[in-house]
Design a protein around this motif. Sequence first.
Motif, PDB file in Angstrom:
ATOM      1  N   ASP A   1      23.002  68.186  57.363  1.00 29.46           N
ATOM      2  CA  ASP A   1      21.967  68.838  58.240  1.00 29.46           C
ATOM      3  C   ASP A   1      21.680  70.348  57.998  1.00 29.46           C
ATOM      4  O   ASP A   1      22.752  71.012  57.750  1.00 29.46           O
ATOM      5  CB  ASP A   1      22.697  68.753  59.712  1.00 29.46           C
ATOM      6  N   SER A   2      20.686  70.802  57.715  1.00 28.96           N
ATOM      7  CA  SER A   2      20.280  72.032  57.483  1.00 28.96           C
ATOM      8  C   SER A   2      19.098  72.506  58.164  1.00 28.96           C
ATOM      9  O   SER A   2      18.126  71.831  58.025  1.00 28.96           O
ATOM     10  CB  SER A   2      20.160  72.183  55.945  1.00 28.96           C
ATOM     11  N   ASN A   3      19.150  73.660  58.911  1.00 30.53           N
ATOM     12  CA  ASN A   3      18.016  74.315  59.705  1.00 30.53           C
ATOM     13  C   ASN A   3      17.447  73.097  60.654  1.00 30.53           C
ATOM     14  O   ASN A   3      16.383  72.975  60.744  1.00 30.53           O
ATOM     15  CB  ASN A   3      16.829  74.684  58.715  1.00 30.53           C
ATOM     16  N   GLY A   4      18.256  72.356  61.312  1.00 29.34           N
ATOM     17  CA  GLY A   4      17.682  71.608  62.119  1.00 29.34           C
ATOM     18  C   GLY A   4      17.082  69.960  61.677  1.00 29.34           C
ATOM     19  O   GLY A   4      16.851  69.211  62.586  1.00 29.34           O
ATOM     20  N   SER A   5      17.206  70.078  60.400  1.00 28.11           N
ATOM     21  CA  SER A   5      16.668  68.686  59.889  1.00 28.11           C
ATOM     22  C   SER A   5      17.693  67.829  59.076  1.00 28.11           C
ATOM     23  O   SER A   5      18.630  68.711  58.366  1.00 28.11           O
ATOM     24  CB  SER A   5      15.510  68.912  58.794  1.00 28.11           C
ATOM     25  N   SER A   6      17.572  66.651  58.979  1.00 23.39           N
ATOM     26  CA  SER A   6      18.807  66.024  58.444  1.00 23.39           C
ATOM     27  C   SER A   6      18.412  65.320  57.267  1.00 23.39           C
ATOM     28  O   SER A   6      17.172  64.925  56.977  1.00 23.39           O
ATOM     29  CB  SER A   6      19.324  64.871  59.286  1.00 23.39           C
ATOM     30  N   SER A   7      19.064  65.454  56.159  1.00 21.73           N
ATOM     31  CA  SER A   7      18.645  64.787  55.033  1.00 21.73           C
ATOM     32  C   SER A   7      19.899  63.894  54.207  1.00 21.73           C
ATOM     33  O   SER A   7      21.080  64.391  54.461  1.00 21.73           O
ATOM     34  CB  SER A   7      18.293  65.938  53.787  1.00 21.73           C
ATOM     35  N   THR A   8      19.576  63.085  53.482  1.00 16.54           N
ATOM     36  CA  THR A   8      20.547  62.397  52.536  1.00 16.54           C
ATOM     37  C   THR A   8      20.677  62.696  51.293  1.00 16.54           C
ATOM     38  O   THR A   8      19.861  62.867  50.458  1.00 16.54           O
ATOM     39  CB  THR A   8      20.340  60.887  52.736  1.00 16.54           C
ATOM     40  N   VAL A   9      21.873  63.169  50.871  1.00 11.17           N
ATOM     41  CA  VAL A   9      22.349  63.638  49.449  1.00 11.17           C
ATOM     42  C   VAL A   9      23.029  62.495  48.623  1.00 11.17           C
ATOM     43  O   VAL A   9      24.035  62.008  49.423  1.00 11.17           O
ATOM     44  CB  VAL A   9      23.177  64.922  49.252  1.00 11.17           C
ATOM     45  N   THR A  10      22.779  61.790  47.685  1.00  7.39           N
ATOM     46  CA  THR A  10      23.457  60.845  46.926  1.00  7.39           C
ATOM     47  C   THR A  10      23.506  61.286  45.477  1.00  7.39           C
ATOM     48  O   THR A  10      22.721  61.873  44.729  1.00  7.39           O
ATOM     49  CB  THR A  10      22.718  59.362  46.834  1.00  7.39           C
ATOM     50  N   GLY A  11      24.886  61.122  44.798  1.00  8.68           N
ATOM     51  CA  GLY A  11      25.266  61.587  43.482  1.00  8.68           C
ATOM     52  C   GLY A  11      26.481  61.585  43.185  1.00  8.68           C
ATOM     53  O   GLY A  11      27.486  61.158  44.093  1.00  8.68           O
ATOM     54  N   LYS A  12      27.064  61.688  41.980  1.00 11.49           N
ATOM     55  CA  LYS A  12      28.150  61.812  41.416  1.00 11.49           C
ATOM     56  C   LYS A  12      29.005  63.120  41.816  1.00 11.49           C
ATOM     57  O   LYS A  12      28.384  64.154  42.027  1.00 11.49           O
ATOM     58  CB  LYS A  12      28.220  61.662  39.836  1.00 11.49           C
ATOM     59  N   VAL A  13      30.376  62.923  42.345  1.00  9.86           N
ATOM     60  CA  VAL A  13      30.978  64.136  42.902  1.00  9.86           C
ATOM     61  C   VAL A  13      31.600  64.818  41.488  1.00  9.86           C
ATOM     62  O   VAL A  13      32.151  64.391  40.585  1.00  9.86           O
ATOM     63  CB  VAL A  13      32.009  63.796  43.689  1.00  9.86           C
ATOM     64  N   ASP A  14      31.041  65.992  41.110  1.00  5.97           N
ATOM     65  CA  ASP A  14      31.219  66.978  40.072  1.00  5.97           C
ATOM     66  C   ASP A  14      32.596  67.664  40.018  1.00  5.97           C
ATOM     67  O   ASP A  14      33.478  67.843  39.284  1.00  5.97           O
ATOM     68  CB  ASP A  14      30.261  67.639  39.697  1.00  5.97           C
ATOM     69  N   SER A  15      32.572  68.467  41.168  1.00  8.11           N
ATOM     70  CA  SER A  15      34.041  69.107  41.715  1.00  8.11           C
ATOM     71  C   SER A  15      34.318  69.359  43.075  1.00  8.11           C
ATOM     72  O   SER A  15      33.474  68.699  44.017  1.00  8.11           O
ATOM     73  CB  SER A  15      33.751  70.583  40.780  1.00  8.11           C
ATOM     74  N   VAL A  16      35.325  69.805  43.352  1.00  9.78           N
ATOM     75  CA  VAL A  16      35.841  69.940  44.686  1.00  9.78           C
ATOM     76  C   VAL A  16      36.034  71.310  45.016  1.00  9.78           C
ATOM     77  O   VAL A  16      36.741  71.986  44.120  1.00  9.78           O
ATOM     78  CB  VAL A  16      37.215  69.099  44.952  1.00  9.78           C
ATOM     79  N   LYS A  17      35.530  71.925  46.106  1.00 14.38           N
ATOM     80  CA  LYS A  17      35.766  73.409  46.180  1.00 14.38           C
ATOM     81  C   LYS A  17      36.380  73.541  47.596  1.00 14.38           C
ATOM     82  O   LYS A  17      36.196  72.784  48.637  1.00 14.38           O
ATOM     83  CB  LYS A  17      34.400  74.277  46.202  1.00 14.38           C
ATOM     84  N   PHE A  18      37.362  74.468  47.748  1.00 10.93           N
ATOM     85  CA  PHE A  18      38.114  74.810  49.050  1.00 10.93           C
ATOM     86  C   PHE A  18      37.877  76.297  49.367  1.00 10.93           C
ATOM     87  O   PHE A  18      38.149  77.003  48.530  1.00 10.93           O
ATOM     88  CB  PHE A  18      39.600  74.569  48.982  1.00 10.93           C
ATOM     89  N   ASP A  19      37.269  76.468  50.531  1.00 13.42           N
ATOM     90  CA  ASP A  19      36.911  78.059  50.873  1.00 13.42           C
ATOM     91  C   ASP A  19      38.174  78.711  51.677  1.00 13.42           C
ATOM     92  O   ASP A  19      37.647  79.801  52.539  1.00 13.42           O
ATOM     93  CB  ASP A  19      35.597  78.038  51.608  1.00 13.42           C
ATOM     94  N   GLY A  20      39.008  78.074  51.940  1.00 18.07           N
ATOM     95  CA  GLY A  20      40.258  78.563  52.818  1.00 18.07           C
ATOM     96  C   GLY A  20      40.464  77.806  54.140  1.00 18.07           C
ATOM     97  O   GLY A  20      41.522  77.695  54.604  1.00 18.07           O
ATOM     98  N   SER A  21      39.402  77.143  54.595  1.00 24.74           N
ATOM     99  CA  SER A  21      39.360  76.189  55.813  1.00 24.74           C
ATOM    100  C   SER A  21      38.738  74.846  55.479  1.00 24.74           C
ATOM    101  O   SER A  21      39.134  73.913  56.372  1.00 24.74           O
ATOM    102  CB  SER A  21      39.100  77.013  57.026  1.00 24.74           C
ATOM    103  N   ASN A  22      37.461  74.828  54.726  1.00 20.93           N
ATOM    104  CA  ASN A  22      36.915  73.500  54.681  1.00 20.93           C
ATOM    105  C   ASN A  22      37.082  73.099  53.141  1.00 20.93           C
ATOM    106  O   ASN A  22      37.037  74.088  52.290  1.00 20.93           O
ATOM    107  CB  ASN A  22      35.680  73.747  55.033  1.00 20.93           C
ATOM    108  N   LEU A  23      36.780  71.831  53.064  1.00 21.03           N
ATOM    109  CA  LEU A  23      36.654  71.408  51.687  1.00 21.03           C
ATOM    110  C   LEU A  23      35.285  70.689  51.427  1.00 21.03           C
ATOM    111  O   LEU A  23      34.635  70.268  52.146  1.00 21.03           O
ATOM    112  CB  LEU A  23      37.574  69.955  51.442  1.00 21.03           C
ATOM    113  N   TYR A  24      34.775  71.163  50.363  1.00 24.46           N
ATOM    114  CA  TYR A  24      33.413  70.794  49.647  1.00 24.46           C
ATOM    115  C   TYR A  24      33.453  70.288  48.483  1.00 24.46           C
ATOM    116  O   TYR A  24      34.313  70.332  47.606  1.00 24.46           O
ATOM    117  CB  TYR A  24      32.402  72.277  49.660  1.00 24.46           C
ATOM    118  N   LEU A  25      32.369  68.988  48.368  1.00 29.82           N
ATOM    119  CA  LEU A  25      32.307  68.299  47.185  1.00 29.82           C
ATOM    120  C   LEU A  25      30.820  68.776  46.477  1.00 29.82           C
ATOM    121  O   LEU A  25      29.955  68.923  47.443  1.00 29.82           O
ATOM    122  CB  LEU A  25      31.905  66.840  47.556  1.00 29.82           C
TER     123      LEU A  25
END
Length: 134
Positions: free
Chosen positions: A93-117
């Motif tokens: 969800d970004s700016n009120g619109s929903s989209s679908t993302v499909t792809g290979k997970v290249d890396s994992v990021k951690f910002d201190g409280s959340n995990l991002y692929l």
Amino acid sequence: MAINTNYDNSYMNTYTDGTKVTNPNSELGKDQFLQLLVTQLENQDPLNPMDDKEFIAQMAQFSALEQMQNLNESFSAVKAYSLLGKTVTASVDSNGSSSTVTGKVDSVKFDGSNLYLEINGSDVSLDSVTSVSD
């Protein structure tokens, strides 16, 4: 006779010192638990102090809560790292619109409280993953 159902619960969202409680899930976190315990100790009756068994039980609950939160963070990290190299689909969800993302997970990021692929060069929250495939 009409019943008033419009209650002002704003007093429930403040500490005794006037600071606001900022827990959006309305769950008792470790900071709120510790604040509650300190307030309880400050306001106890000096002639009838809190039983030491009660205090030890509350400290044990606090310790258990903290350990459960640490385990939850560890399990989330293990889940995120297990997705490396796999193809995932996520609803973003970004700016009120929903989209679908499909792809290979290249890396994992951690910002201190959340995990991002990292998928196709963009960061996707671990919570937004809807499907996984090899």
